[in-house]
Design an enzyme around this catalytic site. Structure first.
Site, PDB file in Angstrom:
ATOM      1  CD  GLU A 563      15.389  12.121 -44.981  1.00 45.95           C
ATOM      2  OE1 GLU A 563      14.464  11.894 -44.076  1.00 45.95           O
ATOM      3  OE2 GLU A 563      15.966  13.209 -45.071  1.00 45.95           O
ATOM      4  CD  GLU A 583      11.547  12.234 -47.878  1.00 47.36           C
ATOM      5  OE1 GLU A 583      11.865  11.687 -49.055  1.00 47.36           O
ATOM      6  OE2 GLU A 583      12.297  11.592 -46.821  1.00 47.36           O
TER       7      GLU A 583
END
Ligand code: NAI
Length: 766
Positions: A563, A583
């Protein structure tokens, strides 16, 4: 070089050809076995670990048969020979090549043991000839040993070095023309000493591997595990060839002995992992389907269940190497005996194999994945202490140890790393042009900013480098705070461009899960939510910063580590970067703006299908399956890297390339305009969930996958009120990310996934 040929499509030749293709250079691959080269390429497309950085690169390889298609090499600038290890066969091939290869083309052999002199003498190819010794597997091992002869053209050496370094990403180490060059000479001796001493001192193989592994900065496979990995059958070949080419009084040769156990294992086809029948260690499936692991008993030669090594010296060795080698138990005696042999041998080999101490260390680091080379290890023990240990054990003391005396091989003067020369003087370690190492910068001064999690360094020309330095570079509140501090400094004009980079094995494995789990266990939901918000703000601020930000990852960049990169203006990635939003593996969704960033990337992608659904579907496909790109090239398929982002093959050149990219963006830089997104809302969500139902029907998705995907689908489609006719801001998507993240973290199956990941490093399929 416009085209390269590789002859011999075996383990090495095929792997080298694939790696030439990885570098973007067309390559011809020939083998004596009809159809052999084509089959090798087919095999490599399916192999794991993959020799190709992208399966499509296989198209850059033209295969052919040596007997009928030798003419394919006619327009090649460099011909790499990787056929059987027999001088007559190699020379016969070079004779044949004389008739077809173009004038000025370079010819090199991948031989591991044959001296260059034996392949050239007065041969007409001598001026064009050198040895280029790649390590197995050629894509992943960064060492290239280079041997030149007295007749080799200087320009041939220069162009091979240039291509190997820049295009193939190798560290080129010049070696003298001695058998086994540097790494296999020292490594072969080390393996032999480690086996002999384990037997003599009565260690189990688990004990030997535990001592020979991590405490010494050697991969955890130690020695017996390493032999299982590379193939036990290689051992006698290497030993025989060393014996044939080295003088009988060479310490390596003198210590060679019959190994009935190894002969037996090879006879039984137990040559390690590649043979499928096990080796020193064997895995079998028990009656209940669970896997059982056996180890061979060095005394009886029988298999028995593996046992964990428990030795006092191992505990002592965790603290420091001196405590390990001076410990009186068998682990300590073992470490001592092997290091005396191996480090003593290595010290005696300079200047025979190379004049440069740092080159010897680099060869062992890059060729055998040692954390420290032999001289670095001696420095850790202390050269004077090591010499005394040699004397005490009745070993000869190599002259180099007398030269270094009470000093060290490496030292630092005014922040500059220096290494001892043969005459005992120290000289600065010179990096090649275009190599910029953070380690060198860190030696020279203090950081501009620092927390427990990250530091900001001035890397010159007005560029700053943000370095993470937590365990596994997990991102925690300290790291996020440093991002904020860096941006504030940049806004004040302390630098004009920022690079995010570090020299650890992995760029970042993602958010600090332990912290999240701890907070969840004490129901500190407010703290968790504020950490998510802190991350979203920090990363959004990177994107909005008034200066260019370039991410320069190598190794894993997962979850939060990915990210960060998605919020940079540009990425300059090491080719060996493994990037992905993983995730869902721990039962949550990307919560630091990763969903919003992926939607944006696909929406803005040139040539991507129009309309609100394709970007959503692309992001959903990647995130819901926790896809990790297995190279920077693969990352392009998923828009994790955009077409304008760069890929650097040589790890040592990454920071300089990222810095140059950042500087090139400075003039006229303006942060990207925050354009709104258009998202499909509930109808889009329904379409995504149909695909999830399909996966459930096929048994590919678990009940909790469905829950996680539901939340992901909501966030990516803009939430229950979204509609394709209305604008959605990144902030709105980030709010949805946060809500989904918090809702999921409150479920038991997600907590079970987090816990399992922390315990085992693997995803739980619940
Ligand atoms: P390999 O046995 O896997 O492959 C050799 C290939 O060459 C086979 O495909 C064979 O069909 C072909 N071949 C044999 N004779 C030929 C000829 N006269 N003309 C054309 N092709 C011929 O061997 P590997 O392991 O790939 O080794 C190749 C070379 O690389 C050797 O010189 C070896 O010493 C060296 N090397 C091997 C390493 C390893 O880990 N296996 C590491 C570094 C170097």
């Amino acid at each position: 070089m416009n085209k390269i040929a590789v002859i011999g499509a075996g383990v090495m030749g095929a792997g080298i050809a694939a790696h030439v293709a990885n570098a973007g250079i067309p390559v011809v691959l020939l083998d004596i076995v009809p159809g052999g080269a084509a089959k090798a390429v087919e095999r490599m497309i399916r192999a794991d670990p993959a020799p190709f950085m992208h399966r499509i690169f296989a198209r850059r390889v033209t295969t052919g048969d040596l007997g009928t298609e030798l003419a394919l090499v006619a327009d090649c600038d460099w011909i790499i020979e990787a056929i059987v290890e027999k001088p007559e066969a190699k020379r016969a091939l070079y004779e044949q090549l004389q008739a077809v290869r173009k004038p000025g083309s370079i010819l090199s052999s991948n031989t591991s043991t044959i001296p260059l002199a034996a392949l050239t003498d007065d041969a007409p190819w001598a001026a064009d000839f050198l040895i280029t010794h790649f390590f197995n597997p050629p894509r992943y091992m960064r060492l290239l040993e280079l041997v030149t002869g007295p007749a080799t053209r200087a320009d041939a050496v220069a162009s091979v070095t240039q291509v190997a370094d820049h295009a193939l990403g190798k560290t080129v180490i010049p070696c003298k023309d001695r058998p086994g060059f540097i790494a296999n000479r020292i490594g072969g001796q080390w393996i032999q000493s480690a086996i002999n001493n384990a037997m003599d001192l009565g260690l189990t193989i688990e004990e030997a591997d535990a001592v020979m592994g991590s405490p010494l900065g050697i991969p955890r496979t130690g020695v017996f595990g390493l032999l299982d990995l590379v193939g036990i059958d290689l051992m006698p070949h290497i030993a025989a060839s060393m014996k044939a080419s080295l003088p009988a009084d060479d310490a390596y040769v003198a210590a060679m002995r019959d190994q009935p156990l190894i002969v037996r294992l090879i006879g039984e086809g137990r040559i390690g992992r590649k043979g499928g029948k096990g080796g020193f260690y064997t895995r079998t499936k028990g009656a209940d389907g669970a896997s059982e692991k056996f180890a061979i008993d060095l005394g009886t030669g029988k298999d028995r269940p593996t046992e964990r090594a428990v030795l006092e010296s191992l505990a002592a060795g965790k603290r420091d190497i001196v405590a390990l080698v001076s410990h009186p138990d068998r682990g300590g005696r073992y470490a001592r005996a092997v290091l005396l042999d191996t480090l003593g041998y290595a010290a005696a080999l300079v200047p025979e194999v190379a004049d440069d101490i740092a080159a010897v260390d680099a060869a062992m680091r890059l060729g055998y994945n040692w954390r420290w080379g032999p001289f670095e290890l001696i420095d850790r023990i202390g050269p004077a202490r090591f010499a005394a240990m040699l004397r005490e054990a009745g070993h000869p003391v190599p002259p180099l140890l007398d030269t270094v005396g009470e000093g060290r091989f490496y030292r630092e003067t005014d922040g500059v790393a220096e290494v001892m020369q043969l005459d005992g003087r120290h000289a600065p370690i010179v990096r090649p042009d275009g190599v910029l190492l953070l380690a060198d910068i860190k030696r020279r001064g203090k950081p501009m900013e620092k927390t427990a999690g990250a530091s900001l360094w001035d890397i010159g020309d007005g560029v700053a480098c943000l370095e993470f330095h937590t365990k596994m570079n997990a991102i925690d509140p300290d790291v996020l705070a440093t991002v904020g501090k860096a941006i504030a400094l940049g806004k004040k004009g302390a630098f004009k461009a920022l690079v995010i980079h570090n020299e650890a094995e992995n760029f970042s494995v993602g958010a600090h899960l332990g912290l999240a789990l701890f907070a969840a266990n004490i129901a500190a939901w407010g703290e968790i939510e504020s950490m998510i918000e802190q991350g979203q703000k920090a990363f959004a601020a990177l994107r909005a910063a008034p200066f260019p930000v370039v991410g320069a990852p190598s190794g894993m960049a997962l979850g939060g580590g990915c990210e960060v990169l998605l919020h940079c203006d540009a990425i300059e990635a090491h080719a060996e970067t493994y990037i992905g939003l993983v995730e869902v593996g721990v039962g949550v969704i990307p919560g630091w703006g990763g969903c919003a960033a992926m939607l944006r990337r696909w929406t803005e992608a040139k040539g991507a299908p129009r309309g609100p659904m394709p970007p959503v579907a692309k992001a959903f496909e990647m995130i819901s399956t926790a896809t990790v790109a297995k190279s920077a090239h693969e990352a392009r398929d998923w828009m994790l890297l955009r077409p304008a982002d760069g890929i650097t093959m040589n790890r040592d050149r990454l920071l300089a390339a990222a810095k140059a990219r950042a500087l090139a963006m400075v003039e006229g830089y303006a942060p990207p305009e925050p354009k709104p997104l258009r998202l499909p809302g509930p109808s889009g969500r329904a379409a995504l969930m149909m695909a999830v139902d399909g996966a459930v029907a096929l048994g590919r998705a678990t009940p909790h996958d469905v829950t996680v995907c539901g939340h992901l689908a909501t966030a990516l489609t803009g939430g229950p009120r979204a509609d394709i006719t209305e604008d959605v801001t990144d902030d709105q998507v980030r709010k949805l990310e946060r809500e989904a993240f918090m809702a999921l973290l409150r479920t038991d199956p997600t907590l079970a996934r987090v816990e399992h990941m922390l315990d085992t490093g693997r995803a739980l399929r619940n």
